[in-house]
Design an enzyme around this catalytic site. Structure first.
Site, short mmCIF file in Angstrom:
data_model
loop_
_atom_site.label_atom_id
_atom_site.label_comp_id
_atom_site.label_asym_id
_atom_site.label_seq_id
_atom_site.Cartn_x
_atom_site.Cartn_y
_atom_site.Cartn_z
N ASN A 1 0.77 -1.24 0.00
CA ASN A 1 0.00 0.00 0.00
C ASN A 1 0.81 1.30 0.00
OD1 ASN A 1 -2.58 -1.32 0.16
ND2 ASN A 1 -2.11 -1.78 2.29
N TYR A 2 2.01 1.31 0.57
CA TYR A 2 2.66 2.60 0.83
C TYR A 2 4.01 2.79 0.13
CZ TYR A 2 -0.88 3.14 4.42
OH TYR A 2 -2.07 3.24 5.08
N LEU A 3 4.65 1.73 -0.28
CA LEU A 3 5.96 1.87 -0.91
C LEU A 3 5.81 1.80 -2.42
CD1 LEU A 3 8.11 -0.42 1.41
CD2 LEU A 3 7.69 2.04 1.59
#
Length: 893
Positions: A851-853
């Site tokens: 989700n974030y990288l």
């Protein structure tokens, strides 16, 4: 606004505010250990790379303080970040509290001013991502197959260069006439209409419609369609035809639609597709009543339940020995809902079930356990046959046809009925999730497409033809009233565009973040209370990666974010430290003690002054107002973008600083996982230590002991060849922690494994013989094998303590020395793996990856440091991020 804002003449003087409502502090039930579920958007299996990632150990847990939820009085409308997602989130593991000292320093970053490669369209929700309208090349079957990535990129660059030549230059490649191109396009589209065997239930769009659509796209883009290549056999220097690729490989290539190479991958932001055809959703099979001899008991007597009531009782019986059955809230909610079902479908024998404690679900539980054991005992052939039958039933629902191309559907299965488990201390856990029927579901298909029929009796609630959304079906679940959606799979073009836009939006923030930080730093001293609170909240969102937070209803878990923090969630520790302690998303505890700027510390003291513990800390800031303010800096900027930006930029910097240039692959992987852990700690991606962790580590220790045993035997073989090796320091010292008792224990373990292996092989050979109609092997074959194993380990027992050994296969001293060196390298790598797994046991690395990288960071890092990406990304992630795999090694976030 003037009524809500007071002026300050001095920064130190407390700001006046509206008096907050007072009340007694409430408590949220806890399990006593602070163990809370971990957030995730994929299953654990999906997170695991092909080479298993490891885990990290955090500091000791601190008991969770009692937390009471307080309804926020101000407008706190939901942002896209914390709104319920389309589909049911994956099951979370519980998590322990972890101190996260150093998270503040890990996020104070500077930008390099590098502009993003592409400006993203403002879109936060998955269903707002447009489908590409660009052209695509097709193979002979119209399935979107293309040549390998690198060759194709070079080819397209060459073609692009040729097309841009001046009129004086003769093109190397002959471009077909417009008429010929049109004919080829129609032929390709016509081929696209012959569905593969696994997609027969779906009828594709007509060839004329597809050709007409393609012509419109060609005219709008102004770019001719790429020339269709004929399939040719590649010959080597000697003229022999190269071997054909396997069928599976060809199918994989055909499924990849390279939307990121199109002229307009983002579309116009409104219409998402032109044609959409699918077969609806797959409903679970109806309930099958239990055998007549399996009944629950009430007051010790069997109860004859009708199927509807028996099914619900079975939901609870299956969880009888789980932690859920020990939870009072879970039991109460289940029994309340079950009693409602019993009123409609009472026991046939007239039994009145009024008290939960008098119910005995043990007979049903034991039956379910026996059925599980039967499935586990199935032969591989039986399991394969069952899987084939299951896949055949689900095959029509796994794919759809979107704009004439086949796309995989994500959550096409309707969730079966059961008991709601929730996360953390959810007030509705144990409630009955009713069976979803066709009458509950609205489907979305293209105009003029035949309406699919459900696989169970019933009619759809409604049939829509809305091409501005990307969901295929929707319904409302009964427990929380959340809307459920069926979308395309993670690797689809629509999801891929959504992911790419999300990370491009975060990269775009690099161009604005310095100005935003400068402004909110100045507003920390604003004389307007609302501005000062907003600036303090932005400081937390930026520096600590906190979520914005939204108001929760009375029947939801008491979780908070930055804007919904209460005074009890933040503790002041002079001179300039704050201690955060609250339940975040999915009831995961956030505990962090950080040093902050003096002005931030002063603002929190002012915000808390004169308030009760359950009053709102930022009573003049809402999520909607904060996101509206952020959007004034950059189109589409929300608090969620900050979280993605800080995670990715921190990850990039950690990799750049910590990756050894000349290290081994495992050393580089350890550096990668360390960088990922820093992001996971920053984003509070915790989890409880897996129940199988100690067992797993025990197996690894046993494996390491096996390496040491093997090395010892090699050394002793050298000693038997030539005694001079005993004087060499490299071979003279014994392996650490491998004494005579350890050797004996290891050899006993080896012997047991060898016998078990022989028995399994004997059983498998007999099964194979039965399938082929041959006679089974004699029992004497297994008996002889066991005797052989016994003799071998008797010989090993005699060698103990002699410092001499004879290898099974005779080898010269030079080969044994080489084997020892290789074994030393293997042991070094394995020890690093053990350290990495132990270090990451309380941190979930998969959530950040998913989700974030930005996946391009990983792809570029792997190319630069020559690390196989399969050791980091699972097959699921490789399918999810195909657009990220083609960046070069120099790419930076």
């Amino acid at each position: 606004m003037s009524g809500d804002v007071d002026m300050l003449s001095e920064d130190d003087r407390p700001l006046s505010r509206k008096p907050g409502p007072s009340g007694q502090n409430g408590h949220v039930a806890s399990n006593g250990h602070g163990l809370l579920p971990e957030e995730s958007s994929m299953s654990e299996d999906d997170e695991m790379p092909l080479s298993q990632i490891s885990r990290v150990k955090s500091e000791p847990m601190t008991p969770v303080r009692a937390i009471k939820r307080k309804k926020i009085q101000s407008d706190n409308s939901s942002s896209g970040e914390d709104a319920p997602l389309a589909s049911s989130p994956a099951k979370r593991a519980v998590s322990g509290a972890v101190r996260m000292n150093g998270a503040l320093e890990a996020t104070t970053t500077t930008t390099n001013g590098k502009k993003p490669a592409r400006k993203a369209v403002n879109s936060d929700a998955d269903d707002d991502v447009p489908v590409t309208k660009g052209k695509r090349a097709t193979d002979g079957n119209g399935n979107g197959a293309r040549p390998p990535a690198r060759k194709r990129v070079k080819q397209e660059r060459r073609e692009s260069s040729l097309n841009s030549e001046s009129d004086d230059d003769k093109p190397i490649r002959k471009v077909p006439s417009k008429a010929k191109r049109k004919v080829k396009k129609e032929e390709s589209d016509a081929d696209d209409e012959s569905p593969s065997d696994d997609n027969k239930p779906i009828k594709n769009a007509s060839p004329k419609a597809a050709a007409k659509r393609g012509q419109k796209e060609k005219e709008s883009s102004g770019t001719p369609a790429p020339k269709k290549k004929k399939a040719t056999k590649v010959k080597d220097e000697e003229g022999d035809a190269a071997p054909k690729r396997g069928k599976k490989k060809e199918e994989d290539d055909e499924e990849v639609f390279r939307w990121w190479e199109q002229q307009d991958p983002d579309g116009d932001g409104t219409q998402k597709w032109q044609t959409l055809e699918h077969n609806g959703v797959y409903f679970p099979p109806p309930y099958e009543p239990l055998p007549s001899n399996v009944k629950m008991r009430y007051d010790g007597k069997p109860v004859n339940l009708p199927p509807a009531s028996e099914e619900v009782a079975g939901f609870y019986a299956a969880l009888l020995e789980s932690d859920h059955a020990k939870d009072k809230t879970f039991n109460k909610n289940f029994f309340d809902d079950w009693k409602n079902i019993l009123q409609k479908h009472p026991p046939r024998d007239g039994t009145k079930i009024v008290e939960f404690l008098r119910c005995d679900f043990r007979p049903m539980f034991e039956y379910f356990e026996a059925e599980k054991a039967k499935k586990k005992a199935m032969t591989s052939a039986e399991k394969k046959e069952a899987k084939v039958a299951k896949d055949a039933l689900e095959a029509p629902y796994t794919h759809c046809v979107l704009d004439g191309r086949k796309e995989k559907v994500g959550n096409f299965r309707v969730e079966p009925p059961g008991l709601f488990r929730g996360r953390g201390d959810h007030p509705k856990k144990g409630a009955l999730k009713l069976r979803v029927r066709p009458e509950d579901i609205t489907i979305n298909i293209g105009e003029g497409i035949p309406t699919p029929k459900p696989n169970v009796p019933g009619k759809w609630k409604d049939v829509m033809h809305d091409n501005t959304v990307t969901w295929l079906a929707t319904w409302t679940e009964n427990v929380n009233g959340n809307h459920k959606y069926v979308f395309l799979a993670a690797g689809s073009s629509i999801k891929g565009q959504s992911d790419m836009q999300k990370f491009e939006k975060a990269r775009e923030l690099k161009n604005h973040v310095d100005r935003i930080r400068k402004d909110y730093t100045a507003d920390l001293k604003s004389k307007l209370m609302a501005d000062r609170q907003r600036a303090t909240a932005m400081y937390f969102i930026d520096r600590l990666a906190l979520r914005a937070g939204n108001e929760k209803g009375e029947d939801e878990a008491d979780t908070v974010g930055c804007c919904s923090l209460r005074c009890e969630h933040v503790t002041l520790q002079p001179p300039n430290q704050l201690v955060f302690d609250f339940l975040g998303k999915d009831s995961i505890r956030y505990y962090n003690q950080v040093t902050v700027d003096d002005q931030v510390y002063k603002n929190i003291r002012i915000c808390k002054d004169g308030k009760n513990d359950d009053d709102n800390l930022f009573d003049r800031v809402s999520t909607s107002s904060l996101n509206k303010h952020l959007a004034s800096y950059m189109k589409g900027l929300t608090a969620k973008v900050f979280r993605t930006y800080n995670a990715s930029i921190t990850f990039q910097e950690q990799l750049d600083q910590g990756t050894p240039e000349k290290g081994t692959v495992q050393e580089k992987l350890n550096a990668y996982n360390h960088a990922n852990r820093m992001v996971a700690i920053l984003c509070n991606h915790q989890r409880a230590v897996p129940k199988t962790h100690e067992q797993s580590m025990g197996k690894m220790r046993e494996k390491l002991r096996g390496f040491k045993y093997e090395r010892m035997k090699l050394r002793h073989a050298l000693f038997a060849i030539d005694a001079k090796y005993k004087k060499k320091q490299k071979y003279a010292e014994d392996e650490s922690d491998l004494d005579d008792d350890g050797v004996a224990e290891h050899e006993d373990s080896m012997k047991a494994k060898e016998i078990e292996k022989a028995e399994k092989k004997f059983q498998k050979d007999n099964e194979k013989a039965a399938e082929e109609g041959k006679e089974p092997l004699e029992d004497s074959v297994l008996k002889d094998k066991r005797k052989e194993i016994e003799e071998e380990f008797k010989r090993l027992k005699k060698e103990r303590g002699t410092r001499k050994a004879v290898l099974k296969r005779e080898r010269p001293a030079e080969k044994i020395e080489e084997a020892i060196e290789k074994l030393d390298d293997k042991m070094k790598t394995f020890k690093l793996q053990m350290e990495d797994r132990e270090a990451g046991k309380e941190v979930a690395l998969g959530t950040s990856k998913i989700n974030y990288l930005d996946p391009r960071i990983t792809a570029a890092w792997c190319k630069t440091h020559e690390v196989p990406i399969e050791k980091i990304f699972s097959k699921t992630l490789l399918t999810k991020f195909p657009w990220a795999m083609e960046v070069d090694g120099e790419w930076k976030f």
